[in-house]
Enzyme design. Structure first.
Site, PDB file in Angstrom:
ATOM      1  N   ARG A  14      -3.952  93.224  22.526  1.00  0.00           N
ATOM      2  CA  ARG A  14      -5.053  92.340  22.131  1.00  0.00           C
ATOM      3  C   ARG A  14      -4.867  90.934  22.679  1.00  0.00           C
ATOM      4  O   ARG A  14      -5.542  90.512  23.596  1.00  0.00           O
ATOM      5  CB  ARG A  14      -5.172  92.331  20.594  1.00  0.00           C
ATOM      6  CG  ARG A  14      -6.492  91.755  20.067  1.00  0.00           C
ATOM      7  CD  ARG A  14      -6.482  90.250  19.895  1.00  0.00           C
ATOM      8  NE  ARG A  14      -5.447  89.786  18.972  1.00  0.00           N
ATOM      9  CZ  ARG A  14      -5.181  88.494  18.804  1.00  0.00           C
ATOM     10  NH1 ARG A  14      -5.830  87.562  19.483  1.00  0.00           N
ATOM     11  NH2 ARG A  14      -4.212  88.114  17.977  1.00  0.00           N
ATOM     12  N   ASP A  15      -3.915  90.208  22.137  1.00  0.00           N
ATOM     13  CA  ASP A  15      -3.692  88.824  22.553  1.00  0.00           C
ATOM     14  C   ASP A  15      -3.201  88.753  23.995  1.00  0.00           C
ATOM     15  O   ASP A  15      -3.514  87.808  24.723  1.00  0.00           O
ATOM     16  CB  ASP A  15      -2.667  88.194  21.605  1.00  0.00           C
ATOM     17  CG  ASP A  15      -2.614  86.676  21.713  1.00  0.00           C
ATOM     18  OD1 ASP A  15      -3.439  86.101  22.428  1.00  0.00           O
ATOM     19  OD2 ASP A  15      -1.732  86.075  21.071  1.00  0.00           O
ATOM     20  N   HIS A 206       4.279  83.114  15.230  1.00  0.00           N
ATOM     21  CA  HIS A 206       3.620  83.504  16.478  1.00  0.00           C
ATOM     22  C   HIS A 206       3.835  82.365  17.473  1.00  0.00           C
ATOM     23  O   HIS A 206       3.130  81.361  17.448  1.00  0.00           O
ATOM     24  CB  HIS A 206       2.126  83.723  16.210  1.00  0.00           C
ATOM     25  CG  HIS A 206       1.351  84.202  17.391  1.00  0.00           C
ATOM     26  ND1 HIS A 206       0.768  85.453  17.443  1.00  0.00           N
ATOM     27  CD2 HIS A 206       1.038  83.607  18.569  1.00  0.00           C
ATOM     28  CE1 HIS A 206       0.131  85.602  18.593  1.00  0.00           C
ATOM     29  NE2 HIS A 206       0.286  84.480  19.288  1.00  0.00           N
ATOM     30  N   HIS A 208       4.332  80.624  21.335  1.00  0.00           N
ATOM     31  CA  HIS A 208       4.027  80.648  22.765  1.00  0.00           C
ATOM     32  C   HIS A 208       5.137  79.906  23.492  1.00  0.00           C
ATOM     33  O   HIS A 208       5.791  79.025  22.927  1.00  0.00           O
ATOM     34  CB  HIS A 208       2.668  79.999  23.044  1.00  0.00           C
ATOM     35  CG  HIS A 208       1.506  80.868  22.679  1.00  0.00           C
ATOM     36  ND1 HIS A 208       0.446  81.101  23.522  1.00  0.00           N
ATOM     37  CD2 HIS A 208       1.226  81.577  21.554  1.00  0.00           C
ATOM     38  CE1 HIS A 208      -0.435  81.909  22.941  1.00  0.00           C
ATOM     39  NE2 HIS A 208       0.026  82.205  21.741  1.00  0.00           N
ATOM     40  N   CYS A 239      -4.746  81.903  25.261  1.00  0.00           N
ATOM     41  CA  CYS A 239      -5.878  81.737  24.359  1.00  0.00           C
ATOM     42  C   CYS A 239      -7.089  81.340  25.183  1.00  0.00           C
ATOM     43  O   CYS A 239      -7.041  80.342  25.910  1.00  0.00           O
ATOM     44  CB  CYS A 239      -5.580  80.667  23.315  1.00  0.00           C
ATOM     45  SG  CYS A 239      -6.994  80.321  22.246  1.00  0.00           S
ATOM     46  N   ASN A 248       2.522  84.317  25.568  1.00  0.00           N
ATOM     47  CA  ASN A 248       3.195  84.547  24.294  1.00  0.00           C
ATOM     48  C   ASN A 248       4.692  84.749  24.503  1.00  0.00           C
ATOM     49  O   ASN A 248       5.155  85.020  25.612  1.00  0.00           O
ATOM     50  CB  ASN A 248       2.633  85.820  23.651  1.00  0.00           C
ATOM     51  CG  ASN A 248       1.223  85.664  23.152  1.00  0.00           C
ATOM     52  OD1 ASN A 248       0.987  85.023  22.142  1.00  0.00           O
ATOM     53  ND2 ASN A 248       0.279  86.254  23.857  1.00  0.00           N
TER      54      ASN A 248
END
Length: 300
Positions: A14-15, A206, A208, A239, A248
């Site tokens: 997803r991300d 989470h 980065h 993003c 990430n």
């Protein structure tokens, strides 16, 4: 006081893929997810039911989940609102996530809502999901810094995050969306949530790696007792609404460090590396993960 076991919440499908410009086929996405699950990752976030206009790469979300069949029902998906929830319910999915913002500007750009209005949008989504027996995870972005507003006060992040969690979430993931966090900031932010009455077991991190601090920040969070970490196979992702947000934290880099600390993950590192090399061939560029590069080039 380090934890003995950590849960890696894999966000690559997803991300990791949402920002890719070239179209990735549904078949490749499905195989990507299946390979990650087979590698022992306990949670793999599969896709997002966001409007295709905003994230074209994930326009095939329903097709991906349908292709996964029964095995996909237990995989979480991101839903931005009640329409996204409707699609998840139609497919019989069991886990959803919502995605809020700790800052006014990003809430406007990402959600088209003010900081306060986002809660009114999420509340019926979470209520309906919980009433239907679904588990709900809440993300809060821009927890350490915002490209438009700069540094974000800890009490502001805690206030937003706790409101999101209190809607009925089972876990709150704190996002360093543009990668500006530092180890000391991580410690202070976690301390702020604990002081506000939240348990460390309710929090996930989470990170980065924009400034190369993701592993240092993870180590700091481990010292505070956090046991769930979001990561993306191969370090893919960013993003779409924050151009300064680069990749990430790479799943492989995280597993390598945790293995070295003697912390159990249940993840087969070689299998994840192989998967990231495979995905890199479909994306037409090498993986940004340092561990993938090192192991993929190592002699047999």
């Amino acid at each position: 006081m380090m934890p003995t076991k950590v849960t890696i919440y894999e966000v690559g499908p997803r991300d990791g893929l949402q920002n890719e410009k070239g179209v990735i086929s549904t078949e490749v996405k499905v195989e990507f997810i299946q390979r990650l699950v087979a590698a022992g990752l306990p949670v793999v976030e599969a896709t997002s039911f966001v409007h295709p206009r905003w994230v074209p790469q994930l326009a095939d979300a329903a097709d991906v989940m349908t292709a996964l069949g029964e095995s996909g029902r237990g995989l979480p998906v991101l839903v931005p609102n009640e329409r996204g929830l409707d699609r998840a319910l139609e497919l019989g999915l069991q886990h959803i996530a919502i995605f809020g913002s700790a800052t006014e500007t990003f809430a406007q750009k990402n959600l088209n809502r003010s900081l306060d209005e986002q809660f009114a949008m999420f509340e019926p989504t979470v209520t309906r999901a919980r009433d239907a027996g679904l588990d709900v995870r809440a993300y809060v972005s821009m927890c350490f810094g915002d490209p438009w507003e700069g540094a974000v006060p800890i009490d502001q992040v805690v206030g937003v995050g706790k409101r999101l969690f209190d809607l009925g979430a089972s876990q709150l993931s704190l996002g360093d969306t543009i990668g500006v966090g530092t180890a000391g900031h991580v410690k202070d932010l976690i301390g702020g949530f604990v002081a506000a009455g939240m348990r460390v077991d309710d929090l996930a991190m989470h990170f980065h790696d924009t400034y190369g601090q993701a592993l240092a920040n993870t180590f700091s969070a481990l010292q505070e007792g956090i046991t769930t970490y979001d990561a993306s196979a191969g370090g893919l992702g960013g993003c779409p609404y924050a151009k300064s947000a680069t990749g990430n934290l790479a799943t492989e880099d995280l597993v390598w460090m945790l293995d070295g600390l003697g912390i159990e993950t249940g993840v087969d590192l070689d299998a994840v590396v192989s998967t990231s090399v495979w995905m890199a061939s479909h994306l037409g560029r090498p993986s940004p993960s340092a561990v993938v590069r090192a192991l993929a080039q190592s002699p047999a």
